[in-house]
Design a protein around this motif. Structure first.
Motif, PDB file in Angstrom:
ATOM      1  N   TYR A  87       0.841  -1.336  -0.083  1.00 12.77           N
ATOM      2  CA  TYR A  87       0.175  -0.033   0.003  1.00 12.77           C
ATOM      3  C   TYR A  87       0.797   1.156  -0.058  1.00 12.77           C
ATOM      4  CZ  TYR A  87       1.044   0.393   4.808  1.00 12.77           C
ATOM      5  OH  TYR A  87       1.870   0.684   6.074  1.00 12.77           O
ATOM      6  N   VAL A  88       0.313   2.461  -0.221  1.00 11.19           N
ATOM      7  CA  VAL A  88       1.020   3.921  -0.238  1.00 11.19           C
ATOM      8  C   VAL A  88      -0.107   4.463   0.707  1.00 11.19           C
ATOM      9  CG1 VAL A  88       2.358   3.640  -2.501  1.00 11.19           C
ATOM     10  CG2 VAL A  88       0.121   4.575  -2.509  1.00 11.19           C
ATOM     11  N   LEU A  89       0.346   5.641   1.335  1.00 11.13           N
ATOM     12  CA  LEU A  89      -0.398   6.562   2.092  1.00 11.13           C
ATOM     13  C   LEU A  89      -0.333   7.883   1.144  1.00 11.13           C
ATOM     14  CD1 LEU A  89       1.151   6.351   5.462  1.00 11.13           C
ATOM     15  CD2 LEU A  89      -0.880   5.030   4.729  1.00 11.13           C
ATOM     16  N   THR A  90      -1.620   8.289   0.930  1.00 12.84           N
ATOM     17  CA  THR A  90      -1.860   9.603   0.319  1.00 12.84           C
ATOM     18  C   THR A  90      -1.125  10.792   1.331  1.00 12.84           C
ATOM     19  OG1 THR A  90      -3.929  10.066   1.211  1.00 12.84           O
ATOM     20  CG2 THR A  90      -3.755   8.994  -0.707  1.00 12.84           C
ATOM     21  N   GLN A  91      -0.799  11.804   0.828  1.00 12.81           N
ATOM     22  CA  GLN A  91      -0.419  13.025   1.713  1.00 12.81           C
ATOM     23  C   GLN A  91      -1.354  13.071   2.717  1.00 12.81           C
ATOM     24  OE1 GLN A  91       2.453  14.509   1.637  1.00 12.81           O
ATOM     25  NE2 GLN A  91       1.920  15.629   3.540  1.00 12.81           N
ATOM     26  N   HIS A  92      -2.846  13.098   2.184  1.00 13.09           N
ATOM     27  CA  HIS A  92      -3.844  13.195   3.341  1.00 13.09           C
ATOM     28  C   HIS A  92      -3.495  12.371   4.481  1.00 13.09           C
ATOM     29  CE1 HIS A  92      -7.560  14.309   5.170  1.00 13.09           C
ATOM     30  NE2 HIS A  92      -8.008  13.120   5.261  1.00 13.09           N
ATOM     31  N   LYS A 127      -7.918  -0.419  -6.018  1.00 10.89           N
ATOM     32  CA  LYS A 127      -7.809  -0.781  -7.391  1.00 10.89           C
ATOM     33  C   LYS A 127      -6.466  -0.588  -7.887  1.00 10.89           C
ATOM     34  CE  LYS A 127     -12.140  -1.721  -8.457  1.00 10.89           C
ATOM     35  NZ  LYS A 127     -12.628  -3.112  -8.398  1.00 10.89           N
ATOM     36  N   PRO A 128      -5.755   0.425  -7.618  1.00 11.83           N
ATOM     37  CA  PRO A 128      -4.303   0.349  -8.004  1.00 11.83           C
ATOM     38  C   PRO A 128      -3.359  -0.456  -7.277  1.00 11.83           C
ATOM     39  CG  PRO A 128      -4.729   2.603  -6.756  1.00 11.83           C
ATOM     40  CD  PRO A 128      -6.255   1.603  -6.928  1.00 11.83           C
ATOM     41  N   HIS A 129      -2.319  -0.753  -7.883  1.00 14.72           N
ATOM     42  CA  HIS A 129      -1.250  -1.532  -7.171  1.00 14.72           C
ATOM     43  C   HIS A 129      -0.132  -0.760  -7.006  1.00 14.72           C
ATOM     44  CE1 HIS A 129       0.587  -5.051  -5.721  1.00 14.72           C
ATOM     45  NE2 HIS A 129       1.563  -4.774  -6.361  1.00 14.72           N
ATOM     46  N   PRO A 130       0.483  -0.554  -5.771  1.00 13.45           N
ATOM     47  CA  PRO A 130      -0.151  -0.849  -4.572  1.00 13.45           C
ATOM     48  C   PRO A 130      -1.490  -0.184  -4.278  1.00 13.45           C
ATOM     49  CG  PRO A 130       1.873   0.493  -4.286  1.00 13.45           C
ATOM     50  CD  PRO A 130       1.434   0.346  -5.641  1.00 13.45           C
ATOM     51  N   MET A 131      -2.277  -0.611  -3.455  1.00 11.79           N
ATOM     52  CA  MET A 131      -3.562   0.120  -3.069  1.00 11.79           C
ATOM     53  C   MET A 131      -3.178   1.342  -2.317  1.00 11.79           C
ATOM     54  SD  MET A 131      -5.096  -1.798   0.171  1.00 11.79           S
ATOM     55  CE  MET A 131      -4.784  -3.443  -0.125  1.00 11.79           C
ATOM     56  N   ARG A 132      -4.150   2.409  -2.439  1.00  7.33           N
ATOM     57  CA  ARG A 132      -3.944   3.616  -1.759  1.00  7.33           C
ATOM     58  C   ARG A 132      -4.877   3.843  -0.319  1.00  7.33           C
ATOM     59  NH1 ARG A 132      -3.428   4.857  -7.230  1.00  7.33           N
ATOM     60  NH2 ARG A 132      -1.307   5.701  -7.573  1.00  7.33           N
ATOM     61  N   VAL A 133      -4.178   4.145   0.471  1.00  8.01           N
ATOM     62  CA  VAL A 133      -4.697   4.604   1.780  1.00  8.01           C
ATOM     63  C   VAL A 133      -5.207   6.019   1.742  1.00  8.01           C
ATOM     64  CG1 VAL A 133      -4.731   4.532   4.262  1.00  8.01           C
ATOM     65  CG2 VAL A 133      -3.667   2.732   3.145  1.00  8.01           C
ATOM     66  N   VAL A 134      -6.500   6.341   1.736  1.00  8.84           N
ATOM     67  CA  VAL A 134      -6.983   7.627   1.466  1.00  8.84           C
ATOM     68  C   VAL A 134      -7.062   8.346   2.827  1.00  8.84           C
ATOM     69  CG1 VAL A 134      -8.929   9.022   0.671  1.00  8.84           C
ATOM     70  CG2 VAL A 134      -8.090   7.020  -0.630  1.00  8.84           C
ATOM     71  N   THR A 135      -7.486   7.792   4.066  1.00  8.22           N
ATOM     72  CA  THR A 135      -7.679   8.328   5.146  1.00  8.22           C
ATOM     73  C   THR A 135      -8.248   7.394   6.397  1.00  8.22           C
ATOM     74  OG1 THR A 135      -8.710  10.288   6.315  1.00  8.22           O
ATOM     75  CG2 THR A 135     -10.292   8.928   5.116  1.00  8.22           C
TER      76      THR A 135
END
Length: 83
Positions: free
Chosen positions: A6-11, A66-74
Motif C-alpha cells: 500500500y501507499v499512503l496519500t499525503q492526506h 484498485k491501483p497496485h499498490p492500493m492507496r490509503v486515503v484516510t
C-alpha cells in the motif's frame, strides 16, 4: 501472510500523525479487515473496519483497492465501542 502492499496519500500521512494512529493498526485493517463496506459517495473506495483491542474500539480505514499498490486515503481513529 504479510502486510499488503500500500501507499499512503499525503492526506492519510497527515491524518495518521495528527490523530496518533500507528501504521501497525492501518496494516491490521488492510490485511485482516473484519468488515468491508463500499463508500456511499465514491464507488472506487472501500472502508475497512477492524477492532483495536488496545482501545476497545473500531478503526475505519478508507482505501482505493484498485491501483497496485492500493492507496490509503484516510483513517478515522478508533471511535465506536465493539462487543
Amino acid at each position: 501472510m504479510g502486510s499488503p502492499e500500500y501507499v499512503l496519500t499525503q492526506h492519510a500521512r497527515e491524518v495518521l500523525e495528527k490523530r496518533g494512529i500507528p501504521l501497525e493498526w492501518i496494516e491490521r485493517a488492510l490485511a485482516f479487515p473484519e468488515t468491508v463496506e463500499k463508500d456511499r459517495v465514491d464507488p472506487s473506495l472501500e472502508h475497512r473496519l477492524v477492532r483495536i483491542p488496545e482501545r476497545g474500539k473500531v478503526l475505519r480505514v478508507v482505501v482505493n483497492p484498485k491501483p497496485h499498490p492500493m492507496r490509503v486515503v484516510t483513517a478515522h481513529p478508533p471511535a465506536h465501542p465493539f462487543g
